[in-house]
Scaffold this active site. Sequence first.
Site, PDB file in Angstrom:
ATOM      1  N   ALA A 159       0.826  -1.210   0.000  1.00  0.00           N
ATOM      2  CA  ALA A 159       0.000   0.000   0.000  1.00  0.00           C
ATOM      3  C   ALA A 159       0.859   1.258   0.000  1.00  0.00           C
ATOM      4  CB  ALA A 159      -0.938  -0.011   1.199  1.00  0.00           C
ATOM      5  N   TYR A 209       6.252 -12.365 -14.584  1.00  0.00           N
ATOM      6  CA  TYR A 209       5.202 -11.520 -13.982  1.00  0.00           C
ATOM      7  C   TYR A 209       3.822 -11.974 -14.442  1.00  0.00           C
ATOM      8  CZ  TYR A 209       2.062  -7.549 -13.344  1.00  0.00           C
ATOM      9  OH  TYR A 209       0.982  -6.751 -13.008  1.00  0.00           O
TER      10      TYR A 209
HETATM   11  P1  NDP Z   1       3.449  -0.312  -7.653  1.00  0.00           P
HETATM   12  O1  NDP Z   1       4.846  -0.690  -7.957  1.00  0.00           O
HETATM   13  O2  NDP Z   1       3.108   1.129  -7.580  1.00  0.00           O
HETATM   14  O3  NDP Z   1       2.995  -0.989  -6.284  1.00  0.00           O
HETATM   15  C1  NDP Z   1       3.429  -2.239  -5.918  1.00  0.00           C
HETATM   16  C2  NDP Z   1       3.557  -2.309  -4.426  1.00  0.00           C
HETATM   17  O4  NDP Z   1       4.039  -3.606  -4.072  1.00  0.00           O
HETATM   18  C3  NDP Z   1       4.540  -1.305  -3.848  1.00  0.00           C
HETATM   19  O5  NDP Z   1       3.954  -0.728  -2.709  1.00  0.00           O
HETATM   20  C4  NDP Z   1       5.732  -2.156  -3.471  1.00  0.00           C
HETATM   21  O6  NDP Z   1       6.457  -1.681  -2.368  1.00  0.00           O
HETATM   22  C5  NDP Z   1       5.030  -3.436  -3.095  1.00  0.00           C
HETATM   23  N1  NDP Z   1       5.951  -4.555  -3.030  1.00  0.00           N
HETATM   24  C6  NDP Z   1       6.797  -4.996  -3.967  1.00  0.00           C
HETATM   25  N2  NDP Z   1       7.525  -6.005  -3.488  1.00  0.00           N
HETATM   26  C7  NDP Z   1       7.131  -6.225  -2.229  1.00  0.00           C
HETATM   27  C8  NDP Z   1       7.519  -7.123  -1.220  1.00  0.00           C
HETATM   28  N3  NDP Z   1       8.494  -8.000  -1.394  1.00  0.00           N
HETATM   29  N4  NDP Z   1       6.890  -7.078  -0.034  1.00  0.00           N
HETATM   30  C9  NDP Z   1       5.928  -6.169   0.179  1.00  0.00           C
HETATM   31  N5  NDP Z   1       5.519  -5.279  -0.730  1.00  0.00           N
HETATM   32  C10 NDP Z   1       6.129  -5.304  -1.923  1.00  0.00           C
HETATM   33  O7  NDP Z   1       2.547  -1.056  -8.740  1.00  0.00           O
HETATM   34  P2  NDP Z   1       0.965  -1.078  -8.982  1.00  0.00           P
HETATM   35  O8  NDP Z   1       0.288  -0.244  -7.987  1.00  0.00           O
HETATM   36  O9  NDP Z   1       0.740  -0.842 -10.403  1.00  0.00           O
HETATM   37  O10 NDP Z   1       0.640  -2.610  -8.705  1.00  0.00           O
HETATM   38  C11 NDP Z   1      -0.288  -3.034  -7.754  1.00  0.00           C
HETATM   39  C12 NDP Z   1      -1.005  -4.267  -8.249  1.00  0.00           C
HETATM   40  O11 NDP Z   1      -1.759  -3.941  -9.404  1.00  0.00           O
HETATM   41  C13 NDP Z   1      -0.092  -5.413  -8.647  1.00  0.00           C
HETATM   42  O12 NDP Z   1      -0.650  -6.612  -8.173  1.00  0.00           O
HETATM   43  C14 NDP Z   1      -0.130  -5.390 -10.163  1.00  0.00           C
HETATM   44  O13 NDP Z   1       0.092  -6.654 -10.690  1.00  0.00           O
HETATM   45  C15 NDP Z   1      -1.548  -4.942 -10.391  1.00  0.00           C
HETATM   46  N6  NDP Z   1      -1.849  -4.395 -11.692  1.00  0.00           N
HETATM   47  C16 NDP Z   1      -1.264  -3.224 -12.118  1.00  0.00           C
HETATM   48  C17 NDP Z   1      -1.580  -2.713 -13.354  1.00  0.00           C
HETATM   49  C18 NDP Z   1      -0.965  -1.461 -13.864  1.00  0.00           C
HETATM   50  O14 NDP Z   1      -1.264  -1.105 -14.987  1.00  0.00           O
HETATM   51  N7  NDP Z   1      -0.141  -0.763 -13.099  1.00  0.00           N
HETATM   52  C19 NDP Z   1      -2.548  -3.377 -14.225  1.00  0.00           C
HETATM   53  C20 NDP Z   1      -3.090  -4.592 -13.668  1.00  0.00           C
HETATM   54  C21 NDP Z   1      -2.762  -5.047 -12.445  1.00  0.00           C
HETATM   55  P3  NDP Z   1       7.517  -0.461  -2.479  1.00  0.00           P
HETATM   56  O15 NDP Z   1       6.679   0.774  -2.479  1.00  0.00           O
HETATM   57  O16 NDP Z   1       8.315  -0.628  -1.254  1.00  0.00           O
HETATM   58  O17 NDP Z   1       8.273  -0.651  -3.731  1.00  0.00           O
HETATM   59 MG1  PMR Z   2      -0.132  -3.601 -23.160  1.00  0.00          MG
HETATM   60  C1  PMR Z   2      -5.406  -3.356 -26.393  1.00  0.00           C
HETATM   61  C2  PMR Z   2      -5.310  -3.023 -25.203  1.00  0.00           C
HETATM   62  C3  PMR Z   2      -4.177  -3.140 -24.296  1.00  0.00           C
HETATM   63  C4  PMR Z   2      -4.308  -3.082 -22.937  1.00  0.00           C
HETATM   64  C5  PMR Z   2      -5.586  -2.891 -22.165  1.00  0.00           C
HETATM   65  C6  PMR Z   2      -3.021  -3.250 -22.376  1.00  0.00           C
HETATM   66  C7  PMR Z   2      -2.762  -3.286 -21.004  1.00  0.00           C
HETATM   67  N1  PMR Z   2      -2.104  -3.387 -23.387  1.00  0.00           N
HETATM   68  C8  PMR Z   2      -2.775  -3.327 -24.593  1.00  0.00           C
HETATM   69  C9  PMR Z   2      -2.206  -3.457 -25.861  1.00  0.00           C
HETATM   70  C10 PMR Z   2      -0.849  -3.511 -26.152  1.00  0.00           C
HETATM   71  N2  PMR Z   2       0.141  -3.511 -25.235  1.00  0.00           N
HETATM   72  C11 PMR Z   2      -0.269  -3.580 -27.470  1.00  0.00           C
HETATM   73  C12 PMR Z   2      -1.071  -3.606 -28.744  1.00  0.00           C
HETATM   74  C13 PMR Z   2       1.083  -3.617 -27.310  1.00  0.00           C
HETATM   75  C14 PMR Z   2       2.142  -3.732 -28.372  1.00  0.00           C
HETATM   76  C15 PMR Z   2       2.554  -2.407 -28.767  1.00  0.00           C
HETATM   77  C16 PMR Z   2       1.332  -3.569 -25.898  1.00  0.00           C
HETATM   78  C17 PMR Z   2       2.608  -3.586 -25.339  1.00  0.00           C
HETATM   79  C18 PMR Z   2       2.837  -3.650 -23.964  1.00  0.00           C
HETATM   80  C19 PMR Z   2       4.105  -3.755 -23.317  1.00  0.00           C
HETATM   81  C20 PMR Z   2       5.446  -3.778 -23.920  1.00  0.00           C
HETATM   82  N3  PMR Z   2       1.849  -3.643 -23.016  1.00  0.00           N
HETATM   83  C21 PMR Z   2       2.438  -3.775 -21.826  1.00  0.00           C
HETATM   84  C22 PMR Z   2       3.798  -3.836 -21.985  1.00  0.00           C
HETATM   85  C23 PMR Z   2       4.358  -3.975 -20.665  1.00  0.00           C
HETATM   86  O1  PMR Z   2       5.536  -4.058 -20.367  1.00  0.00           O
HETATM   87  C24 PMR Z   2       3.244  -4.100 -19.678  1.00  0.00           C
HETATM   88  C25 PMR Z   2       3.235  -5.486 -19.172  1.00  0.00           C
HETATM   89  O2  PMR Z   2       3.034  -6.416 -19.882  1.00  0.00           O
HETATM   90  O3  PMR Z   2       3.426  -5.667 -17.903  1.00  0.00           O
HETATM   91  C26 PMR Z   2       3.376  -7.017 -17.521  1.00  0.00           C
HETATM   92  C27 PMR Z   2       2.013  -3.846 -20.498  1.00  0.00           C
HETATM   93  C28 PMR Z   2       0.664  -3.726 -20.172  1.00  0.00           C
HETATM   94  N4  PMR Z   2      -0.340  -3.596 -21.096  1.00  0.00           N
HETATM   95  C29 PMR Z   2      -1.532  -3.461 -20.460  1.00  0.00           C
HETATM   96  C30 PMR Z   2      -1.296  -3.519 -19.056  1.00  0.00           C
HETATM   97  C31 PMR Z   2      -2.356  -3.425 -18.002  1.00  0.00           C
HETATM   98  C32 PMR Z   2       0.053  -3.680 -18.882  1.00  0.00           C
HETATM   99  C33 PMR Z   2       0.759  -3.704 -17.565  1.00  0.00           C
HETATM  100  C34 PMR Z   2       0.514  -4.210 -16.355  1.00  0.00           C
HETATM  101  C35 PMR Z   2      -0.068  -5.490 -15.926  1.00  0.00           C
HETATM  102  O4  PMR Z   2      -0.584  -6.300 -16.626  1.00  0.00           O
HETATM  103  O5  PMR Z   2      -0.096  -5.674 -14.764  1.00  0.00           O
END
Ligand code: NDP
Ligand code: PMR
Length: 401
Positions: free
Chosen positions: A96, A276
């Site tokens: 958090a 991941y």
């Molecule tokens: P952040 O990096 O902002 O937050 C992640 C948090 O996890 C940080 O508070 C970090 O701590 C903590 N953390 C990492 N390692 C540990 C550990 N060993 N012990 C305790 N805490 C730890 O990322 P997000 O807010 O984006 O991610 C939160 C969640 O949302 C994840 O589960 C991620 O997979 C998910 N998610 C994110 C998306 C996105 O687009 N960002 C999309 C879909 C899902 P610290 O602050 O100390 O680094």
């Molecule tokens: Mg992605 C079409 C919709 C879409 C969405 C909702 C996401 C979410 N992404 C989309 C499309 C694409 N992405 C496309 C077309 C590409 C190729 C250009 C693309 C690429 C891309 C990369 C390289 N996207 C990424 C990455 C990352 O490094 C992120 C990742 O995979 O983290 C694991 C990511 C993400 N895209 C998302 C979301 C939500 C992520 C990041 C976080 C996560 O899944 O937790």
Amino acid sequence: MALQAAALLPSAFSIIKEGKSSVSLKESSPFGISLSDHVKYDFSHSSLRFKRKSNQRKHSIGPIRVQAVVTTPSINQATNEGKKTLRQGIVVITGASSGLGLATAKALAESGKWHVIMGCRDFLKAERAAKAAGIAKENYTVMHLDLASLDSVRQFVENFKRSGRPLDVLVCNAAVYLPTAKEPTFTAEGFELSVGTNHLGHFLLARLMLDELKQSDFPSKRLIIVGSITGNTNTLAGNVPPKANLGDLRGLAGGLNGLNSSAMIDGGEFDGAKAYKDSKVCNMLTMQEFHRRYHEETGITFASLYPGCIATTGLFREHIPLFRLLFPPFQKYITKGYVSEEEAGSRLAQVVSEPSLTKSGVYWSWNKNSASFENQLSQEASDEAKARKIWELSEKLVGLA
Ligand code: NDP
Ligand code: PMR
Ligand code: LMG
């Protein structure tokens, strides 16, 4: 370096003083449930469990000694008229200290209906983040938790139990993402870091906290594990290489240690981005396995969600600068999948406390109008046999079997 962390902790929960609460029953309920529901609600158990503790307890949190003053949570106290108000919910949120976890903590704390336990690996960072976010002192407590160490997870659970607080909702939110790593890195027990932290650390935490959840007298108890679209290969985002694929789990069975087994769940070459995505598949499968094993017996709601693409969080801290620059505009203007931290926080907060989201075994998503809906998981992320096998292998790895 001796840190006086005691000064940083919120003094304690506030106690609703008898006859002082002027809040209406409905307002004070985290669920907005009706008066008749409140009346039916049996508080006898809670009065037994939360005997007032005026003594101070010492908790060890990693290298820091913390004195936490533990008092009765703001539990429903009978008013003069004999009315009962529902106490604040107690929610534990891992990770958090930034991003989604922090935004969710803020949303819940600001509702006044929740006290948030921030389970964080960096105590000072978490305190500063909570202060900077303007979360009121009495609405949160930071507790040390490093998910990359099973000892730390066990210590956290011990500390939580000793605090005497109930557990109403547990949110497994923390994660690491290492897309540029060439070689694997490992947790304290030698598991590849992404799966070790995001899945195995949370698996042990959730298993050990399940008893606490069971004992809670709260009307809706929940265990939420954050998932993601990128682990689901039935979506475009889930098809961007490298794709999630757990294979036959041979790497997991071997302990993910990169020595006598692969660091990857499927036994393949190390790839941080894939690890991941694999970990997110494990998160979504674990939620469903919890549901199958415990929902009927305990009434606990088990849920997962994809909160939207929060392209600005710390999750991408290890990615190359060009990615961090282009990713937010790409998601905002091209995929239109972008959501702000605030919006994502309010979504997760809904899954924690909305009365309409009590269905168990569900993976929630939100449409363009920000309305929640039950989403479909990919074939692998809904594979029951795999879920069971991951559960059993994970039990062995974390020392539960
Ligand atoms: P952040 O990096 O902002 O937050 C992640 C948090 O996890 C940080 O508070 C970090 O701590 C903590 N953390 C990492 N390692 C540990 C550990 N060993 N012990 C305790 N805490 C730890 O990322 P997000 O807010 O984006 O991610 C939160 C969640 O949302 C994840 O589960 C991620 O997979 C998910 N998610 C994110 C998306 C996105 O687009 N960002 C999309 C879909 C899902 P610290 O602050 O100390 O680094
Ligand atoms: Mg992605 C079409 C919709 C879409 C969405 C909702 C996401 C979410 N992404 C989309 C499309 C694409 N992405 C496309 C077309 C590409 C190729 C250009 C693309 C690429 C891309 C990369 C390289 N996207 C990424 C990455 C990352 O490094 C992120 C990742 O995979 O983290 C694991 C990511 C993400 N895209 C998302 C979301 C939500 C992520 C990041 C976080 C996560 O899944 O937790
Ligand atoms: C990998 O690269 C890295 O190798 C790895 O280290 C790690 O970082 C990982 O996921 C993280 O990414 C991914 C790389 C390869 O993708 C890229 O980011 C390269 C960009 C390619 C540019 C494409 C043009 C897009 C135009 C946007 C211009 C704006 C620029 C902003 C860019 C910001 C960065 C995102 O990916 C590829 O190989 C590219 C191919 C992408 C294919 C997309 C998936 C197609 C799926 C089709 C099947 C669909 C079936 C499902 C149907 C579901 C229907 C609901």
